[in-house]
Design an enzyme around this catalytic site. Structure first.
Site, PDB file in Angstrom:
ATOM      1  N   LYS A  13       0.918  -1.367  -0.028  1.00  0.00           N
ATOM      2  CA  LYS A  13       0.028  -0.027  -0.029  1.00  0.00           C
ATOM      3  C   LYS A  13       1.027   1.376  -0.086  1.00  0.00           C
ATOM      4  O   LYS A  13       0.895   2.173  -0.740  1.00  0.00           O
ATOM      5  CB  LYS A  13      -0.936   0.088   1.366  1.00  0.00           C
ATOM      6  CG  LYS A  13      -1.955  -1.185   1.423  1.00  0.00           C
ATOM      7  CD  LYS A  13      -3.036  -0.967   2.621  1.00  0.00           C
ATOM      8  CE  LYS A  13      -2.175  -0.981   4.021  1.00  0.00           C
ATOM      9  NZ  LYS A  13      -1.814  -2.336   4.305  1.00  0.00           N
ATOM     10  N   ARG A  88     -10.071   0.623   8.491  1.00  0.00           N
ATOM     11  CA  ARG A  88      -9.615  -0.870   8.316  1.00  0.00           C
ATOM     12  C   ARG A  88     -10.611  -1.968   9.121  1.00  0.00           C
ATOM     13  O   ARG A  88     -10.131  -2.946   9.585  1.00  0.00           O
ATOM     14  CB  ARG A  88      -8.321  -0.969   9.425  1.00  0.00           C
ATOM     15  CG  ARG A  88      -6.949  -0.996   8.808  1.00  0.00           C
ATOM     16  CD  ARG A  88      -5.962  -0.935   9.928  1.00  0.00           C
ATOM     17  NE  ARG A  88      -4.837  -1.575   9.447  1.00  0.00           N
ATOM     18  CZ  ARG A  88      -3.587  -0.977   8.859  1.00  0.00           C
ATOM     19  NH1 ARG A  88      -3.815   0.375   8.531  1.00  0.00           N
ATOM     20  NH2 ARG A  88      -2.556  -1.615   8.678  1.00  0.00           N
ATOM     21  N   ARG A 127      11.125  -5.551   4.992  1.00  0.00           N
ATOM     22  CA  ARG A 127      10.866  -4.242   4.616  1.00  0.00           C
ATOM     23  C   ARG A 127      11.687  -3.292   5.505  1.00  0.00           C
ATOM     24  O   ARG A 127      12.181  -3.490   6.553  1.00  0.00           O
ATOM     25  CB  ARG A 127       9.320  -3.928   5.074  1.00  0.00           C
ATOM     26  CG  ARG A 127       9.022  -2.680   4.946  1.00  0.00           C
ATOM     27  CD  ARG A 127       7.279  -2.316   4.830  1.00  0.00           C
ATOM     28  NE  ARG A 127       6.589  -2.863   6.100  1.00  0.00           N
ATOM     29  CZ  ARG A 127       5.293  -2.882   5.949  1.00  0.00           C
ATOM     30  NH1 ARG A 127       4.673  -2.545   4.937  1.00  0.00           N
ATOM     31  NH2 ARG A 127       4.771  -3.165   7.163  1.00  0.00           N
ATOM     32  N   ARG A 160      10.677  -0.974  10.749  1.00  0.00           N
ATOM     33  CA  ARG A 160       9.331  -0.711  11.749  1.00  0.00           C
ATOM     34  C   ARG A 160       9.485  -1.931  12.850  1.00  0.00           C
ATOM     35  O   ARG A 160       9.505  -3.030  12.691  1.00  0.00           O
ATOM     36  CB  ARG A 160       8.282  -0.980  11.167  1.00  0.00           C
ATOM     37  CG  ARG A 160       7.793   0.292  10.364  1.00  0.00           C
ATOM     38  CD  ARG A 160       6.583   0.142   9.397  1.00  0.00           C
ATOM     39  NE  ARG A 160       5.432  -0.380  10.057  1.00  0.00           N
ATOM     40  CZ  ARG A 160       4.278  -0.687   9.223  1.00  0.00           C
ATOM     41  NH1 ARG A 160       4.064  -0.171   8.221  1.00  0.00           N
ATOM     42  NH2 ARG A 160       3.259  -1.064   9.940  1.00  0.00           N
ATOM     43  N   ARG A 171      -1.345  -9.348  13.205  1.00  0.00           N
ATOM     44  CA  ARG A 171      -1.689  -8.372  12.123  1.00  0.00           C
ATOM     45  C   ARG A 171      -2.518  -8.896  11.103  1.00  0.00           C
ATOM     46  O   ARG A 171      -3.364  -8.293  10.529  1.00  0.00           O
ATOM     47  CB  ARG A 171      -0.587  -7.311  11.650  1.00  0.00           C
ATOM     48  CG  ARG A 171      -0.115  -6.405  12.605  1.00  0.00           C
ATOM     49  CD  ARG A 171       1.370  -6.058  12.233  1.00  0.00           C
ATOM     50  NE  ARG A 171       1.318  -5.148  10.930  1.00  0.00           N
ATOM     51  CZ  ARG A 171       2.496  -4.969  10.418  1.00  0.00           C
ATOM     52  NH1 ARG A 171       3.605  -5.375  10.728  1.00  0.00           N
ATOM     53  NH2 ARG A 171       2.426  -4.206   9.242  1.00  0.00           N
TER      54      ARG A 171
HETATM   55  P1  AMP Z   1       0.367   0.546   8.652  1.00  0.00           P
HETATM   56  O1  AMP Z   1       1.421   1.490   8.550  1.00  0.00           O
HETATM   57  O2  AMP Z   1      -1.151   0.998   7.906  1.00  0.00           O
HETATM   58  O3  AMP Z   1       0.729  -0.775   8.426  1.00  0.00           O
HETATM   59  O4  AMP Z   1      -0.325   0.615  10.107  1.00  0.00           O
HETATM   60  C1  AMP Z   1       0.440   0.140  11.358  1.00  0.00           C
HETATM   61  C2  AMP Z   1      -0.261   0.047  12.529  1.00  0.00           C
HETATM   62  O5  AMP Z   1      -0.974   1.439  12.940  1.00  0.00           O
HETATM   63  C3  AMP Z   1      -1.422  -0.908  12.370  1.00  0.00           C
HETATM   64  O6  AMP Z   1      -0.901  -2.326  12.703  1.00  0.00           O
HETATM   65  C4  AMP Z   1      -2.419  -0.513  13.453  1.00  0.00           C
HETATM   66  O7  AMP Z   1      -1.917  -0.909  14.777  1.00  0.00           O
HETATM   67  C5  AMP Z   1      -2.159   0.982  13.305  1.00  0.00           C
HETATM   68  N1  AMP Z   1      -3.169   1.574  12.291  1.00  0.00           N
HETATM   69  C6  AMP Z   1      -3.120   2.085  11.176  1.00  0.00           C
HETATM   70  N2  AMP Z   1      -4.082   2.477  10.705  1.00  0.00           N
HETATM   71  C7  AMP Z   1      -5.149   2.213  11.422  1.00  0.00           C
HETATM   72  C8  AMP Z   1      -6.657   2.529  11.238  1.00  0.00           C
HETATM   73  N3  AMP Z   1      -7.242   2.771  10.351  1.00  0.00           N
HETATM   74  N4  AMP Z   1      -7.169   1.699  12.474  1.00  0.00           N
HETATM   75  C9  AMP Z   1      -6.526   1.353  13.544  1.00  0.00           C
HETATM   76  N5  AMP Z   1      -5.431   1.238  13.592  1.00  0.00           N
HETATM   77  C10 AMP Z   1      -4.671   1.712  12.595  1.00  0.00           C
END
Ligand code: AMP
Length: 215
Positions: A13, A88, A127, A160, A171
């Protein structure tokens, strides 16, 4: 152009979003990035978010929805936006529809990046992210020219904290149980675009652009 991009962790993404952001000249709004910045800056939101992110869980909807609403009301979003990692779950999808209705905005497309589970673990473990511009790299398929350094801005690359085997499994469960149902929601709204993300990034991006044109 008003877009959102979704897909399993490691589906690409963020990598696609960087390209789409410059192609459409729209802001890239990643809730994950917003949380990571808040954590680095030790804000109140950051402290709340960290406990959930470290466990591979979703940050509560009240916190996340409010952040997105405030961000979408900023002036740079008048020309459009690309939402990455939001919504999400179904409640977030409903909340987004409500926010967009209030702002009189129609989503043009919901891009769904498809990837088989067997590729996800390796993608995430390898990553690396630029701490300055947020660009994503992969130590196998998308190596930086100089180890540990971002090709584009020269920023330092980091792994990360939630990109560990233990957290990935959690996840993935969250994705399969909570996030996947939103695919059907956007299909019903007639704006879903499915794209195979197991191809070179250039191909993924051009497929997205072509399919968005057809919408
Ligand atoms: P990402 O960078 O999109 O993979 O997000 C990393 C982490 O941030 C996720 O595993 C969630 O813990 C949190 N997170 C990101 N976007 C959301 C969302 N829309 N709702 C809730 N938690 C989120």
């Amino acid at each position: 152009m008003h877009l959102l991009i979704m897909g399993a962790p490691g589906s690409g993404k963020g990598t696609c979003a960087v390209e789409l952001k410059s192609y459409y000249s729209i802001p890239h709004i990643s809730t994950g990035e917003i949380f990571r910045k808040a954590i680095a800056n030790k804000t109140k939101t950051g402290l709340i978010a960290q406990s959930y992110i470290d466990k591979g869980q979703l940050v509560p909807d009240e916190v996340t929805n409010e952040i997105v609403k405030e961000r979408l009301m900023e002036s740079d979003c008048k020309k459009g936006f690309l939402l990455d990692g939001f919504p999400r779950n179904l409640d977030q999808a409903y909340a987004l529809s409500k926010i967009l209705k209030e702002l009189n905005i129609k989503l043009d497309a919901a891009i769904n990046l498809q990837i088989e589970d067997k590729y996800i673990e390796q993608r995430i473990i390898n990553r690396r992210m630029c701490e300055n511009c947020g660009r994503g790299y992969n130590l196998i398929s998308l190596k930086p020219k100089n180890e540990g350094i971002c090709d584009v801005c020269g920023g330092k690359l980091y792994q990360r904290k939630d990109d560990t085997i233990e957290t990935i499994d959690k996840r993935l469960v969250v994705y399969n149980t909570q996030t996947k149902p939103i695919i059907a929601y956007y299909k019903k709204l007639g704006i879903l675009i499915d794209v195979d993300s197991n191809q070179e990034i250039e191909k993924v991006v051009s497929e997205i652009i072509n399919k968005v044109k057809e919408k």
